[in-house]
Design a protein around this motif. Structure first.
Motif, PDB file in Angstrom:
ATOM      1  N   TYR A  55      40.600  89.219 -17.064  1.00 33.55           N
ATOM      2  CA  TYR A  55      40.561  89.126 -18.259  1.00 33.55           C
ATOM      3  C   TYR A  55      41.540  88.308 -19.062  1.00 33.55           C
ATOM      4  O   TYR A  55      41.785  86.954 -18.694  1.00 33.55           O
ATOM      5  N   LYS A 201      43.475  88.799 -13.078  1.00 35.67           N
ATOM      6  CA  LYS A 201      43.697  89.155 -12.348  1.00 35.67           C
ATOM      7  C   LYS A 201      43.542  90.650 -12.332  1.00 35.67           C
ATOM      8  O   LYS A 201      42.232  91.899 -11.618  1.00 35.67           O
ATOM      9  N   ASP A 202      44.851  91.823 -13.149  1.00 34.78           N
ATOM     10  CA  ASP A 202      45.107  92.267 -12.568  1.00 34.78           C
ATOM     11  C   ASP A 202      45.475  93.343 -14.155  1.00 34.78           C
ATOM     12  O   ASP A 202      45.926  93.605 -14.843  1.00 34.78           O
ATOM     13  N   LYS A 203      44.797  94.686 -14.150  1.00 37.44           N
ATOM     14  CA  LYS A 203      44.825  95.093 -15.090  1.00 37.44           C
ATOM     15  C   LYS A 203      46.279  96.077 -15.830  1.00 37.44           C
ATOM     16  O   LYS A 203      45.827  95.499 -17.005  1.00 37.44           O
ATOM     17  N   ALA A 206      46.703  92.639 -17.455  1.00 38.66           N
ATOM     18  CA  ALA A 206      46.372  92.032 -18.495  1.00 38.66           C
ATOM     19  C   ALA A 206      47.134  92.775 -19.775  1.00 38.66           C
ATOM     20  O   ALA A 206      46.946  92.473 -20.958  1.00 38.66           O
ATOM     21  N   ASP A 207      47.684  93.880 -19.377  1.00 34.90           N
ATOM     22  CA  ASP A 207      47.627  95.397 -20.302  1.00 34.90           C
ATOM     23  C   ASP A 207      49.210  94.711 -20.730  1.00 34.90           C
ATOM     24  O   ASP A 207      49.498  94.693 -22.286  1.00 34.90           O
TER      25      ASP A 207
END
Ligand SMILES: *Cc1c(COP(=O)(O)O)cnc(C)c1O
Length: 365
Positions: A55, A201-203, A206-207
């Motif tokens: 991300y 690296k974490d959705k 990242a959001d």
């Protein structure tokens, strides 16, 4: 008197590149697009691919990237964050802006945080650590990550100076929870103004980063959190898309010039040369030598038309707004001895030889 060799002269972009940048500007001006747009998406995809980042969000600058990283990780009042005593001021500044307290740690002789001191600076209030890949050289991330995991603290990498550095084929910035890049004009990949990016690296994270950059919204008018405006400028995204294809070639040139310095200067016993510049864990951002007569050498080079810079003349905990009554002997010694020689893709091999010849003619007392 020979022509001057500036530390860095960004007006030396090759003619073809200048033309491409002007075309990019004309194009966006004609379209009337000055915020967001596909130019930003293209940049984010280009950077993601190059860094192999799960991300990535582009943003306004490297300092905002660091502050956003701390905020989305929930660092604030009452928390302590470990930062190196030697860095650009942003690294400590953002910790205070978030309401937390920077805890300074001394560095090794290469300017990177001294990992053997981690246990000494850790307290129950420590919530995060910000390793800085200073001068473009990566901190050894495996022991650092193991230590951080054992203490259950967050890791934010300050990758402002290290775009293009990889350790075991993993880009700087992708070891910790969040990596923060700067595309300030003087960095290895520099915009024609301010720009930056965050990788993770974490959705979920990242959001949050994406929302924080743009007033807490992922969709227009759907504000899910308190955010801010740290969006990248469309023009800068466009310029970076134009500059990116040159990056690999420029890296090769930097490495080759750095190798010339190393070869030419290795016989001088009064000059300490940087270690590891030729490795993939270093992006050859700065060629920083150390010398007991630093100020005299800097003046001598200046008299001979050669520009140099000091990174940095003071450690952060000795600056008034950050004052800590404590000594950091290694990083303090560095501030009195470091000198960055010109190193950039717009420098010729001949110029590097001339700089080396001048340095060799310096009479060390
Ligand atoms: C340049 C830099 C920053 C800040 O980046 P900006 O884009 O100028 O805000 C942060 N940390 C380090 C180590 C830097 O060199």
């Amino acid at each position: 008197m020979q022509a001057k060799i500036p530390f860095l002269d960004l007006s030396r972009f090759p003619d073809t590149l200048q033309k491409e940048l002007k075309e990019k500007f004309s194009n966006l001006l004609e379209k009337g697009i000055f915020s967001g747009s596909e130019e930003v998406e293209i940049l984010e995809n280009n950077l993601k691919k190059y860094l192999r980042a799960p991300y990535l969000s582009a943003c306004s600058n490297g300092t905002d990237a660091l502050e956003i990283a701390l905020r989305v990780l929930g660092i604030g009042q009452g928390d302590e964050v470990i930062v190196p005593a030697l860095s650009w001021v942003s690294t400590a500044e953002v910790v205070i802006l978030c309401g937390a307290k920077p805890i300074f740690i001394d560095t090794n002789s290469d300017g990177l945080m001294d990992l053997s001191l981690l246990d000494q600076v850790y307290t129950v209030k420590t919530k995060a650590i910000i390793p800085v890949h200073l001068y473009g050289k990566m901190v050894d991330m495996h022991p650092l990550m193991n230590w951080a995991k054992s203490k259950n603290i967050k890791v934010i990498e300050d990758v402002a100076q290290a775009f293009g550095a990889f350790q075991n084929n993993i880009s700087a910035g992708l070891f910790g929870d969040i990596g923060c890049f700067s595309f300030y004009p003087t960095k290895n990949l520099g915009a024609l103004g301010e720009a930056g990016a965050l990788v993770s690296k974490d959705k979920g994270l990242a959001d949050k980063i994406k929302a924080m950059i743009n007033h807490g919204q992922l969709k227009r008018d759907d504000h899910v959190m308190v955010g801010r405006n740290s969006r990248i400028d469309t023009l800068q995204a466009g310029f970076l898309n134009t500059l990116l294809p040159y990056f690999e070639l420029w890296q090769k040139q930097r490495k080759s010039l750095a190798n010339s310095y190393l070869k030419e200067l290795k016989s001088l016993d009064w000059l300490t040369l940087p270690e590891g510049v030729e490795n993939s864990t270093h992006n050859a951002h700065l060629f920083t030598v150390q010398c007991k007569e630093r100020d005299q050498l800097k003046n001598y080079l200046e008299e001979n038309g050669i520009g140099t810079t000091i990174h940095y003349p003071s450690i952060i905990p000795k600056m008034k707004p950050y004052l800590v009554d404590q000594n950091f002997p290694v990083s303090e010694k560095i501030t009195s001895e470091v000198l960055s020689l010109p190193l950039n893709p717009f420098l010729s091999q001949e110029e590097v030889y001339r700089i080396c010849a001048v340095i060799k003619s310096y009479k060390f007392k």
